[in-house]
Design a protein around this motif. Structure first.
Motif, mmCIF file in Angstrom:
data_model
loop_
_atom_site.group_PDB
_atom_site.id
_atom_site.type_symbol
_atom_site.label_atom_id
_atom_site.label_comp_id
_atom_site.label_asym_id
_atom_site.label_seq_id
_atom_site.Cartn_x
_atom_site.Cartn_y
_atom_site.Cartn_z
ATOM 1 N N GLY A 269 -39.371 -83.362 50.775
ATOM 2 C CA GLY A 269 -38.482 -84.301 51.464
ATOM 3 C C GLY A 269 -38.865 -85.736 51.156
ATOM 4 N N LEU A 270 -37.925 -86.627 51.395
ATOM 5 C CA LEU A 270 -38.252 -88.060 51.324
ATOM 6 C C LEU A 270 -37.500 -88.802 52.404
ATOM 7 N N GLU A 271 -38.079 -89.941 52.775
ATOM 8 C CA GLU A 271 -37.500 -90.759 53.840
ATOM 9 C C GLU A 271 -37.480 -92.201 53.354
ATOM 10 N N THR A 272 -36.359 -92.896 53.618
ATOM 11 C CA THR A 272 -36.280 -94.304 53.198
ATOM 12 C C THR A 272 -36.849 -95.201 54.302
ATOM 13 N N GLU A 273 -36.984 -96.456 53.964
ATOM 14 C CA GLU A 273 -37.217 -97.475 55.002
ATOM 15 C C GLU A 273 -35.945 -97.548 55.854
ATOM 16 N N PRO A 274 -36.032 -98.103 57.089
ATOM 17 C CA PRO A 274 -34.806 -98.227 57.885
ATOM 18 C C PRO A 274 -33.750 -99.059 57.144
ATOM 19 N N LEU A 275 -32.505 -98.628 57.210
ATOM 20 C CA LEU A 275 -31.432 -99.398 56.567
ATOM 21 C C LEU A 275 -31.179 -100.663 57.371
ATOM 22 N N SER A 276 -30.790 -101.713 56.684
ATOM 23 C CA SER A 276 -30.420 -102.956 57.374
ATOM 24 C C SER A 276 -29.040 -102.768 58.019
ATOM 25 N N GLU A 278 -26.470 -104.438 57.364
ATOM 26 C CA GLU A 278 -25.454 -104.525 56.304
ATOM 27 C C GLU A 278 -25.360 -103.182 55.557
ATOM 28 N N GLN A 279 -26.530 -102.598 55.288
ATOM 29 C CA GLN A 279 -26.517 -101.312 54.567
ATOM 30 C C GLN A 279 -25.845 -100.233 55.412
ATOM 31 N N LEU A 280 -26.125 -100.243 56.720
ATOM 32 C CA LEU A 280 -25.508 -99.257 57.614
ATOM 33 C C LEU A 280 -23.991 -99.417 57.635
ATOM 34 N N ALA A 281 -23.570 -100.675 57.706
ATOM 35 C CA ALA A 281 -22.126 -100.943 57.745
ATOM 36 C C ALA A 281 -21.474 -100.466 56.454
ATOM 37 N N ASN A 307 -32.390 -95.191 61.799
ATOM 38 C CA ASN A 307 -31.573 -95.596 60.647
ATOM 39 C C ASN A 307 -32.246 -95.428 59.284
ATOM 40 N N ARG A 308 -33.043 -94.401 59.154
ATOM 41 C CA ARG A 308 -33.590 -94.054 57.840
ATOM 42 C C ARG A 308 -32.760 -92.900 57.289
ATOM 43 N N LEU A 309 -32.638 -92.857 55.963
ATOM 44 C CA LEU A 309 -32.041 -91.674 55.347
ATOM 45 C C LEU A 309 -33.157 -90.688 55.029
ATOM 46 N N VAL A 310 -32.941 -89.425 55.359
ATOM 47 C CA VAL A 310 -33.906 -88.377 54.999
ATOM 48 C C VAL A 310 -33.194 -87.374 54.109
ATOM 49 N N LEU A 311 -33.768 -87.124 52.942
ATOM 50 C CA LEU A 311 -33.213 -86.133 52.015
ATOM 51 C C LEU A 311 -34.252 -85.039 51.797
ATOM 52 N N PRO A 345 -24.520 -95.150 46.543
ATOM 53 C CA PRO A 345 -24.667 -96.387 45.769
ATOM 54 C C PRO A 345 -24.401 -97.632 46.618
ATOM 55 N N MET A 346 -23.655 -97.477 47.707
ATOM 56 C CA MET A 346 -23.255 -98.645 48.519
ATOM 57 C C MET A 346 -24.433 -99.277 49.261
ATOM 58 N N ILE A 347 -25.577 -98.578 49.343
ATOM 59 C CA ILE A 347 -26.684 -99.176 50.095
ATOM 60 C C ILE A 347 -27.645 -99.950 49.196
ATOM 61 N N GLY A 348 -27.407 -99.899 47.889
ATOM 62 C CA GLY A 348 -28.234 -100.688 46.975
ATOM 63 C C GLY A 348 -29.661 -100.187 46.935
ATOM 64 N N ASP A 349 -30.598 -101.146 46.890
ATOM 65 C CA ASP A 349 -31.986 -100.791 46.606
ATOM 66 C C ASP A 349 -32.813 -100.518 47.839
ATOM 67 N N VAL A 350 -32.487 -99.530 48.612
ATOM 68 C CA VAL A 350 -33.333 -99.243 49.773
ATOM 69 C C VAL A 350 -34.647 -98.614 49.286
ATOM 70 N N ALA A 351 -35.751 -99.056 49.892
ATOM 71 C CA ALA A 351 -37.052 -98.542 49.444
ATOM 72 C C ALA A 351 -37.340 -97.193 50.096
ATOM 73 N N ILE A 352 -38.128 -96.384 49.388
ATOM 74 C CA ILE A 352 -38.527 -95.083 49.932
ATOM 75 C C ILE A 352 -39.855 -95.262 50.652
ATOM 76 N N ASN A 353 -39.899 -94.780 51.873
ATOM 77 C CA ASN A 353 -41.094 -94.976 52.696
ATOM 78 C C ASN A 353 -42.094 -93.841 52.543
ATOM 79 N N ALA A 354 -41.616 -92.612 52.439
ATOM 80 C CA ALA A 354 -42.553 -91.484 52.416
ATOM 81 C C ALA A 354 -41.950 -90.294 51.685
ATOM 82 N N CYS A 355 -42.823 -89.540 51.017
ATOM 83 C CA CYS A 355 -42.440 -88.287 50.371
ATOM 84 C C CYS A 355 -43.435 -87.225 50.811
#
Ligand SMILES: Cc1cc2nc3c(=O)[nH]c(=O)nc-3n(C[C@H](O)[C@H](O)[C@H](O)COP(=O)(O)OP(=O)(O)OC[C@H]3O[C@@H](n4cnc5c(N)ncnc54)[C@H](O)[C@@H]3O)c2cc1C
Length: 457
Positions: A269-276, A278-281, A307-311, A345-355
């Motif tokens: 799994g991976l988790e991003t940093e919280p979306l801003s 603007e990214q959420l919108a 508001n993090r994405l988890v995949l 693609p609409m959220i741009g460069d969100v950083a990945i926080n953890a894998c």
């Protein structure tokens, strides 16, 4: 490979971030429970402090039994603290395979078992006051390419026939819900939703401690002697009881049991940093339904309450000899990061926080593996719920407790069946690796077609 795809791949490679050996959802508990030292007696010894072991411990204690739970690391260390947090029922099962092997009636009962897992967890959350960010949104199984549409619908209809309700949502309904456009149409299952698995398993752990379960952490079960009372050995002492429950899931073959019935499969799994904001919108997705795809090896996509994405999933693996080392799987993280940047693609460069990575157990027929062994039929085991363990492994805790208490729970009878044997090594490794490789190739083909379609629009 197009220039755009090459750049997505490069981004995915460079985005791989902090590997978390205990997964993205839990911390080491501050109230680490003691190691077992000396000799203790109980009515039931349980090995493994995940959803199954903790649920069984709570149910048995509520029924008046003295329970000792032995955990190799800390409760929540295994898949229960590392999963995607989808509380899902019967949709998505391999109905065709089940029906062929066990017939229609048994398939209906098995589906009822999966459905019941959802209700059971919801009830447990209420009973123990566990706040684990549960969102009862239902779940979406969503196509990313038109070629997935017909099989998705067919499987949904089979699920409905066997007792797992669902409706088919066309593209306009998904757009109305703000579901990201990578997802074209979907099966919506009304029950279940997403939760924070770390908070759920730690809530069970807290409830078990409060209920008086004697939990010993850093106390791996090493071996046991069969008998009317079973003697369980750890490095520091022994625990004796008339019943032993092996709730060690994918780690059970490492203990010398179920090795010819289940194979541990590594899932990441991976988790991003919280979306801003603007990214959420830009993302939309106001309902926050958990989404899985119908790839052979699915992708799962969800939002957390912060508001993090988890995949998760996308690329799974089997290690020779059924090993389960706690180590990173860079190939899986790259595949997940690529899926992240491709689908959103609409959220741009969100950083990945953890894998992170963990292990589930897989039986050849994809069904739960529940039963007993030993000359006195007093060593019980549960494994094999694959990607549905949040509900089912929790529920199995109750069913095993009822069985030990002398009742005959119908749902336990429903899932009992003869699990087919898996071949020994090297045939097992060759077979599983070939099947996984073939799945990757077929999934990559669908991904390529989806990319070409998106670029053409
Ligand atoms: C990345 C990932 C995503 C997933 N996503 C989902 C999902 O969204 N929904 C879903 O329903 N399922 C999902 N699953 C599957 C689900 O997490 C599992 O089916 C479920 O957690 C299994 O629970 P368990 O209690 O049987 O096993 P585990 O949680 O694995 O617990 C077994 C415990 O046994 C302990 N142990 C091992 N050896 C010993 C020993 N010798 N002595 C004592 N203790 C020992 C381990 O430390 C561990 O704590 C996912 C799994 C993974 C890895």
């Amino acid at each position: 490979m197009t220039a755009e795809h090459a750049s997505t791949r490069e981004r995915a490679k460079s985005a791989i971030a902090r590997y978390r050996p205990i997964g993205g959802w839990v911390e080491q508990p501050a109230d680490r429970q003691p190691r077992l030292t000396g000799n203790v007696e109980a009515d039931v010894v349980i090995a493994g402090g995940g959803f199954a072991g903790l649920s069984a411990a709570l149910e048995l204690t509520a029924a008046g039994a003295k329970v000792v739970l032995l955990e190799r690391d800390f409760c929540g260390f295994g898949a229960s603290g590392r999963n995607a947090g989808y509380l899902s029922g019967g949709q998505g099962l391999k109905f065709g395979l089940f029906a062929k092997r066990l017939g229609d009636e048994k398939t209906r009962e098995i589906t009822r078992f999966y459905q019941e897992g959802v209700t059971y967890v919801e009830e447990r959350l209420r009973k123990y006051g566990i706040d684990c960010d549960y969102l009862q949104t239902g779940l979406l199984r969503a196509a990313i390419h038109p070629s997935q549409r017909a099989p998705l619908r067919e499987k949904m209809e089979a699920g409905v026939r066997y007792g797992a309700p669902a409706t088919f949502l066309e593209s306009d309904e998904l757009r109305r819900r703000g579901i990201p456009p990578a997802f074209l149409c979907a099966v919506h299952t009304p029950n279940g939703g997403t939760l924070h698995p770390g908070k759920y398993v730690m809530g069970l752990r807290r409830a078990a401690i409060e209920a008086g379960v004697r939990i010993f952490e850093d106390s791996a079960l090493l071996s046991w002697d069969e008998g009317r009372r079973i003697t369980c050995r750890t490095a520091g002492g022994t625990a004796r009881a008339p019943f032993l429950v092996l709730a060690t899931n994918a780690y059970t073959p490492g203990l010398g049991a179920l090795g010819n019935r289940i194979s541990p499969i590594r899932v990441s799994g991976l988790e991003t940093e919280p979306l801003s904001a603007e990214q959420l919108a830009a993302l939309g997705w106001a309902g926050r339904e958990g989404i899985v795809t119908p790839h052979i090896t699915m992708e799962s996509h969800r939002l957390t309450v912060d508001n993090r994405l988890v995949l998760t999933t996308k690329r799974i693996d089997y290690l020779y000899g059924s090993r389960t080392p706690n180590e990173p799987d860079e190939t899986a993280y790259r595949a997940l990061a690529e899926a992240l940047y491709t689908r959103f693609p609409m959220i741009g460069d969100v950083a990945i926080n953890a894998c992170w990575s963990g292990y589930i157990s897989l039986a050849q027929d994809g069904l739960p593996v529940v039963g007993e062994t030993g000359g006195n039929a007093n060593i019980l085991h549960t494994a094999g719920c694959s990607g549905h363990g949040v509900g089912t492994q929790s529920l199995i805790g109750r069913l095993l407790a009822e069985h030990i208490g002398g009742s005959k729970p119908p749902l336990l009878a429903a899932i009992r069946h003869a699990t087919p044997r898996v071949p020994p090594e090297p045939a097992r490794w060759i077979g599983l690796k070939s099947a996984l490789r073939a799945a990757d190739l077929m999934d990559a083909r669908v991904d390529r077609k989806a990319r070409s379609r998106a670029q053409a629009r």
